[in-house]
Design a protein around this motif. Structure first.
Motif, PDB file in Angstrom:
ATOM      1  N   PRO A  92       0.832  -1.197   0.000  1.00  0.00           N
ATOM      2  CA  PRO A  92       0.000   0.000   0.000  1.00  0.00           C
ATOM      3  C   PRO A  92       0.869   1.249   0.000  1.00  0.00           C
ATOM      4  N   LEU A  93       0.267   2.333  -0.345  1.00  0.00           N
ATOM      5  CA  LEU A  93       0.961   3.615  -0.316  1.00  0.00           C
ATOM      6  C   LEU A  93       1.277   3.955   1.144  1.00  0.00           C
ATOM      7  N   SER A  94       2.486   4.378   1.410  1.00  0.00           N
ATOM      8  CA  SER A  94       2.808   4.716   2.795  1.00  0.00           C
ATOM      9  C   SER A  94       2.151   6.046   3.153  1.00  0.00           C
ATOM     10  N   GLY A  95       1.967   6.266   4.428  1.00  0.00           N
ATOM     11  CA  GLY A  95       1.361   7.517   4.884  1.00  0.00           C
ATOM     12  C   GLY A  95       2.158   8.720   4.443  1.00  0.00           C
ATOM     13  N   GLU A  96       3.481   8.587   4.506  1.00  0.00           N
ATOM     14  CA  GLU A  96       4.335   9.720   4.149  1.00  0.00           C
ATOM     15  C   GLU A  96       4.191  10.042   2.663  1.00  0.00           C
ATOM     16  N   LEU A  97       4.134   9.004   1.844  1.00  0.00           N
ATOM     17  CA  LEU A  97       4.008   9.239   0.405  1.00  0.00           C
ATOM     18  C   LEU A  97       2.607   9.770   0.081  1.00  0.00           C
ATOM     19  N   ALA A  98       1.604   9.255   0.781  1.00  0.00           N
ATOM     20  CA  ALA A  98       0.237   9.737   0.553  1.00  0.00           C
ATOM     21  C   ALA A  98       0.146  11.235   0.843  1.00  0.00           C
ATOM     22  N   ASP A  99       0.848  11.631   1.867  1.00  0.00           N
ATOM     23  CA  ASP A  99       0.866  13.038   2.234  1.00  0.00           C
ATOM     24  C   ASP A  99       1.396  13.902   1.099  1.00  0.00           C
ATOM     25  N   LYS A 100       2.507  13.467   0.511  1.00  0.00           N
ATOM     26  CA  LYS A 100       3.103  14.234  -0.598  1.00  0.00           C
ATOM     27  C   LYS A 100       2.190  14.182  -1.813  1.00  0.00           C
ATOM     28  N   LEU A 101       1.520  13.067  -1.983  1.00  0.00           N
ATOM     29  CA  LEU A 101       0.628  12.887  -3.127  1.00  0.00           C
ATOM     30  C   LEU A 101      -0.532  13.879  -3.052  1.00  0.00           C
ATOM     31  N   ARG A 102      -1.114  13.990  -1.877  1.00  0.00           N
ATOM     32  CA  ARG A 102      -2.244  14.915  -1.715  1.00  0.00           C
ATOM     33  C   ARG A 102      -1.799  16.344  -1.994  1.00  0.00           C
ATOM     34  N   HIS A 103      -0.574  16.623  -1.607  1.00  0.00           N
ATOM     35  CA  HIS A 103      -0.060  17.968  -1.832  1.00  0.00           C
ATOM     36  C   HIS A 103       0.002  18.269  -3.324  1.00  0.00           C
ATOM     37  N   ARG A 104       0.503  17.295  -4.083  1.00  0.00           N
ATOM     38  CA  ARG A 104       0.610  17.477  -5.542  1.00  0.00           C
ATOM     39  C   ARG A 104      -0.762  17.633  -6.187  1.00  0.00           C
ATOM     40  N   LEU A 105      -1.724  16.860  -5.680  1.00  0.00           N
ATOM     41  CA  LEU A 105      -3.079  16.939  -6.225  1.00  0.00           C
ATOM     42  C   LEU A 105      -3.677  18.305  -5.954  1.00  0.00           C
ATOM     43  N   GLY A 106      -3.406  18.780  -4.748  1.00  0.00           N
ATOM     44  CA  GLY A 106      -3.900  20.104  -4.399  1.00  0.00           C
ATOM     45  C   GLY A 106      -3.396  21.151  -5.375  1.00  0.00           C
ATOM     46  N   GLU A 107      -2.134  21.010  -5.739  1.00  0.00           N
ATOM     47  CA  GLU A 107      -1.569  21.959  -6.716  1.00  0.00           C
ATOM     48  C   GLU A 107      -2.268  21.813  -8.052  1.00  0.00           C
ATOM     49  N   ALA A 108      -2.478  20.566  -8.456  1.00  0.00           N
ATOM     50  CA  ALA A 108      -3.127  20.335  -9.756  1.00  0.00           C
ATOM     51  C   ALA A 108      -4.524  20.936  -9.777  1.00  0.00           C
ATOM     52  N   ALA A 109      -5.207  20.825  -8.651  1.00  0.00           N
ATOM     53  CA  ALA A 109      -6.555  21.386  -8.580  1.00  0.00           C
ATOM     54  C   ALA A 109      -6.527  22.893  -8.825  1.00  0.00           C
ATOM     55  N   ASN A 110      -5.414  23.515  -8.445  1.00  0.00           N
ATOM     56  CA  ASN A 110      -5.278  24.948  -8.667  1.00  0.00           C
ATOM     57  C   ASN A 110      -4.578  25.262  -9.982  1.00  0.00           C
TER      58      ASN A 110
END
Lengths: 850, 222
Positions: A589-607
């Motif tokens: 599974p995706l690690s918590g730390e990597l998931a955290d960075k992933l959400r950050h990137r998605l947030g940028e994409a949303a903007n």
């Protein structure tokens, strides 16, 4: 020899190899000689082994008198020579004489994989040979011959390399006290791999035993750098009054790491989901060609087979210089690949995590990672395999197998740059491992309850063990489970003179055969009809094959002939078009730390911010997602509602990793099903979860009633899990470890078959007739804590309840939904009765007759 | 009334039989109750080998049998094989529980058609007055046996297989359940014992299949 002359010899040995001791190595040696224990952490291949080994070697040399002048001269000459002298076979007579003259066990070296034992042995033998130490240094694993084992059981070598299981087996012998009488050091290698698993707990218990028998022994752990080093040290050294303090020593600094990715020409044709795609094959081959040697890491064994065949098909001229490496391959094949890697004899190896651990692999020119690494530390470690000199740049090239993996790759790079390392949390209080250990200690000399309880409580895993839990475990292995009932015919442990011992010989035999906490599907060994073994495969895959079926395995195209007992027979098939075996092994599974960075990137994409090549390549996909549905921004939670022929789909996207999503899926399904009779099947992946039902789910009502509310979490989560089969599946492992389910004696006859029962059957029987059974409680607890990472679940839910809900009704499955739509493994939750559901279901008729 | 012992009717070989979620078949015309594969003493056998299984399985199995006997007022009870699981299961405690249970139903005629496990485990104690036979018991149009096989001029009711089937439903639902399986010449009963597992069977189109879904028997015949 004086301390000064000994350290001089040591430094000369390093010089003779062209090395200079690192500062951290000196720190470890000095600490060891002062009687300290500790934990050394650094990347692979950076000198941890020698840091741990030289302490005991120096200790021994210091204890000896001065060597004879001629001997000293010969050693010095050897060290001054341009090449170290290797022991030839003519020395074997001297070795034989030396065996009984060799000092008794001084160093115990624990390694997680028997495959590594041989490597480690080599590394330890080198200085011993050069210095002509009269030590015997041997390994003892599942691969050791019974003759060697018998000899070792009488007198252990001076240094023993062994696995946790073999160590436990050693402890079942009642002469344990004599065996460990002169032990000076216990080294635990790859501790980060063991911690966080039940084998790690097995090691903790064994160490507690050894420390009790021999308090003078120091414990040193060798580990990769993880996020919770303090806890890792505590788990290694134990707690309680007698526990050593232990220092944490950091090895050499990691090199600079570069992470890049191969990008598809156009993103249009690139799949949105799935992991078997080999679209980028030409680019992978070009990357391999850039250097002399490469390792291509994949995430599953199936993928190694697929990519190996694909590369070979594209470049048949590489036959013989590319190879395959994974855990189900025959040991000799694996060893051959490892040897070739060491001498640079292969252009490319396609491997799984089986090549992640290792003492001494020569660095390769290129490292490729197929599919998302799923964890930052793993990517870093694999990158470290590249680059020839210390201080050179480490580089890993990621190869996405579907579009969305590009986000994970960008996020992984962010993680490496930020130094975010995953933690490996030790397992807490597994009673199945304790039950197994009780039988081990009872066999190995017996114990008194109060003494052993105190010893067990000195471990990190069991420091919180309650008296009730101890009593339960003791009763479970002696007279049977329930408080008021005794089952005299069930006599595993008996009490003699106040000590718990084992008297029944077949109980002893059964226990020794079954020791170990690794659980996998029954392994079938695969061999050619006319001799030659290829490796092992899981029973599930073999069971579905019929004579004549073709499949790929171990890089070969094979035709299935038949299976009998635990062996499958095959012959070569001329040109392969066949199935690739699937192994059950965990989907990382995706690690918590990597998931955290992933959400950050998605947030940028949303903007509308797409930083870096990978994100820019994905812009067209994100456009589609935006057009049909939405991209979740920071502070938002996206829910998609979709109706297809299959039913009503609800997609939630928390981006917390599959494990947390499994828990959320069960929770949401449970909460929804409380509002009206409805049945759901759920699937989860690293991005989100899907709830599927035959009728429209009451989503709006549930959201108003607090679908994401953290209130009542403590009641709802266990209730929702009871509604799924998760605990029942988790019980498989527990049943095996606790000795309920038994893999079987080699020559099983009718009697053995009469004692076969599935873990599911045990689970049902316990649930119905022994509800106080703590193994069932453990199954539930393990699902909550380990599978679902309960604390993450709570945090994730809180974040969801603070988020703004974005609800869309896309016309068809979106890029984000696609991966969930096609997922096969589904959980279920239902508030309807089984019979009403069954009335709407269809019997499968087209199954092949047995 | 306990739904486990409410009969569901099925017409087999021209006769109406009652199927129970408690996993038995009742032939009302002759007041014969049929039960397959009880495997008494299985738990004890495991315990003797050092594997812990709670004892309550025997009591639970017998409780179900009590409820069936009471609900049907059966005059005859026929066990379709595998009465005792293994020699090691001939534990005094288990045998005593069985004997006491037998005394509570002394008016019921009991027959055991021997199965493969009975051959190793041995017959139930003589004092239990269970008539043990090897061959099938004929009660036209039926023949009662342990192993499912065709017999001339009879419809065979048997056990041995511990039959289970897989059902699929909308929304990707999937269930694997114990069942009663009636082919054109042979029918198989689900295993009665509390501590028994399932083995998948493959019904042909046209076969009668009734699954046990908790406390209900549901007809899922194709």
């Amino acid at each position: 020899m004086t301390k000064r002359s000994v350290t001089a010899v040591r430094d000369r040995w390093f010089k003779s190899r062209g090395w200079k001791p690192f500062d951290f190595q000196r720190e470890v040696w000095s600490a060891y000689l002062s009687g300290e224990s500790g934990l050394i952490h650094a990347a692979t291949g950076t000198g941890k082994t020698l840091a741990a080994w030289w302490g005991p070697v120096v200790e021994w040399m210091t204890e000896q008198g001065s060597p004879s002048p001629s001997r000293a001269l010969s050693i010095a000459a050897k060290l001054g020579a341009s090449k170290p002298v290797t022991v030839t076979s003519s020395d074997s007579k001297r070795k034989a004489r030396g065996r009984s003259a060799a000092p008794p066990l001084r160093v115990l070296w624990i390694t997680p994989l028997r495959a590594l034992a041989a490597d480690t042995l080599e590394a330890l033998l080198a200085p011993a040979r050069d210095l002509e130490l009269p030590w015997t240094i041997e390994s003892r694993t599942g691969d050791t011959s019974s003759a060697a084992r018998a000899r070792q059981s009488r007198r252990l070598p001076t240094a023993l390399v062994t696995t946790p299981e073999s160590l436990s087996l050693l402890l079942t012998h009642d002469n344990a006290v004599e065996l460990f009488g002169d032990l000076r050091a216990v080294i635990v290698d790859e501790w980060h791999e063991l911690i966080g698993t039940k084998r790690g707990v097995q090691v903790e218990l064994a160490l507690a035993r050894i420390r009790k028998l021999r308090p003078e022994a120091r414990t040193w752990g060798l580990s990769a750098t993880i996020g919770n080093l303090g806890q890792a040290r505590d788990a290694l050294l134990g707690c309680g009054a007698g526990a050593p303090m232990g220092r944490i020593v950091r090895g050499v600094e990691p090199k600079t790491v570069v992470v890049d990715a191969l990008l598809p020409e156009t993103i249009d044709r690139f799949p949105w989901a799935g992991h078997l795609g080999t679209q980028l094959l030409p680019k992978v081959i070009a990357a391999i060609e850039e250097g002399q040697s490469a390792i291509v890491f994949t995430n599953t064994r199936s993928q190694t087979e697929i990519w190996y065949q694909a590369i070979l098909a594209e470049r048949p001229d590489w036959a013989g210089s590319i190879a395959l490496h994974h855990g189900s391959l025959e040991r000799k094949k694996r060893e051959w690949v490892e040897d070739q890697l060491r001498i640079g004899g292969l252009r490319c190896v396609v491997a799984t995590s089986s090549l992640d651990l290792g003492v001494d692999f020569a660095p390769v020119d290129r490292v490729l990672q197929v599919g998302s690494p799923k964890a930052i530390a793993r990517l870093l470690q694999r990158a470290g395999r590249s680059g020839h000199r210390p201080g050179a740049i480490s580089r890993v090239t990621c190869v996405p197998t579907n579009a969305l993996e590009l986000v994970e790759i960008a996020a992984a790079r962010d993680g490496i740059n930020a130094g975010a390392m995953e933690s490996r949390f030790p397992v807490e209080r597994p009673l199945d491992v304790l039950a197994q250990h009780l039988v081990t200690v009872a066999l190995g000399g017996g114990f008194e309850s109060a003494d052993l309880l105190a010893e067990v409580r000195c471990t990190h895993a069991y420091h919180g063990l309650t008296d009730a839990e101890w009593d339960w475990a003791l009763r479970f292995v002696s007279s049977g489970g329930e408080a008021l009932r005794a089952y005299p015919e069930y006599a595993r442990l008996v009490v003699e003179d106040g000590r718990y011992v084992v008297r029944a010989r077949d109980v002893a035999r059964r226990h020794r055969l079954a020791i170990g906490t690794i659980v996998s599907d029954a392994q079938i060994s695969v061999s050619y009809l006319h001799g030659g073994s290829l490796g092992t495969m899981e029973e599930g895959f073999i069971a579905r094959l019929r004579a004549g079926d073709r499949f790929f395995f171990a890089g070969k195209s094979l035709e299935f002939v038949r299976v009998r007992d635990m062996k499958a027979w095959v012959r070569r098939a001329p040109n392969g078009r066949g199935a690739i075996p699937r192994w059950m092994g965990s989907r990382l599974p995706l690690s918590g730390e990597l998931a955290d960075k992933l959400r950050h990137r998605l947030g940028e994409a949303a903007n509308g911010v797409f930083g870096g090549e990978e994100m820019r390549a994905l812009e067209p996909i994100f456009e589609v997602q935006q057009e049909w549905s939405a991209i979740p921004g920071p502070g938002e939670i996206l829910i998609e509602r979709l109706k297809t022929r299959e039913g009503w789909h609800l997609y939630f996207y928390p981006f917390e990793g599959r494990l947390v999503h499994e828990g959320l899926a069960a929770l949401f399904a449970y909460r929804l099903s409380r509002l009206r009779p409805i049945s759901f099947t759920m699937s989860s992946n690293d991005y989100g979860l899907e709830l599927l039902s035959a009728v429209e789910p009451p989503l709006d009502e549930a959201l108003r009633a607090g679908l994401f509310s953290p209130e009542r979490l403590l009641e709802d989560v266990p209730a929702s899990l009871n509604a799924t089969e998760m605990a029942r599946r988790q019980f498989r492992e527990i049943a095996r470890v606790a000795g309920l389910v038994f893999p079987g004696f080699p020559r099983s006859g009718k009697t053995a078959r009469q004692l076969q029962a599935s873990s599911g059957l045990f689970f049902d029987v316990f649930q119905r007739h022994d509800p106080g059974n703590l193994l069932i409680t453990q199954a539930h607890r393990e699902v909550l804590e380990r599978q679902l990472e309960r604390s993450r679940l709570g945090v994730a839910l809180q974040r969801l309840s603070d988020s703004r809900v974005v609800l869309t009704n896309p016309p068809r499955p979106t890029p984000l939904a696609f991966g969930l739509l096609v997922d096969r493994t589904r959980e279920k939750v239902s508030s309807e009765t089984l019979s009403s559901r069954v009335r709407r279901m269809q019997l499968i008729l087209e199954r092949a007759a047995g | 009334m306990n739904p486990m012992v409410e009969g569901t009717e099925a017409v087999i070989a021209g006769e109406t039989l009652e199927l129970f979620a408690a996993r038995a078949v009742f032939r009302r015309s002759t007041r014969t109750l049929l039960v397959a594969d009880p495997h008494f003493g299985k738990a004890a056998a495991f315990r003797a080998a050092g594997v812990f299984v709670p004892e309550a399985t025997t009591a639970a199995t017998l409780a179900r049998l009590d409820a069936l006997l009471e609900a049907t007022s059966a005059r005859r009870l026929i066990f379709l094989g595998d009465f005792l699981h293994a020699k090691e299961g001939r534990h005094p405690g288990t045998l005593q529980t069985l004997s006491q249970w037998r005394l509570r139903h002394s008016a019921v005629e009991m027959i055991l058609v021997r199965g493969n496990h009975d051959e190793c485990a041995g017959d139930p104690p003589e004092a239990m007055r269970i008539v043990c036979v090897d061959g099938p018991v004929l009660e036209p149009p039926f023949a009662y046996a342990h192993r499912p096989r065709e017999i001339r001029d009879a419809y065979v009711l048997a056990g041995h297989l511990h039959p289970g089937v897989v059902l699929l439903g909308a929304g990707r639902q999937r269930e694997r359940l114990a069942c009663f399986w009636f082919g054109s010449r042979v029918g198989v009963l689900p295993a009665f014992g509390e501590f028994t597992g399932l083995a998948d069977v493959a019904p042909a189109p046209g076969d009668g299949v009734w699954v046990v879904a908790d406390d209900q028997v549901v007809d899922v015949s194709g």
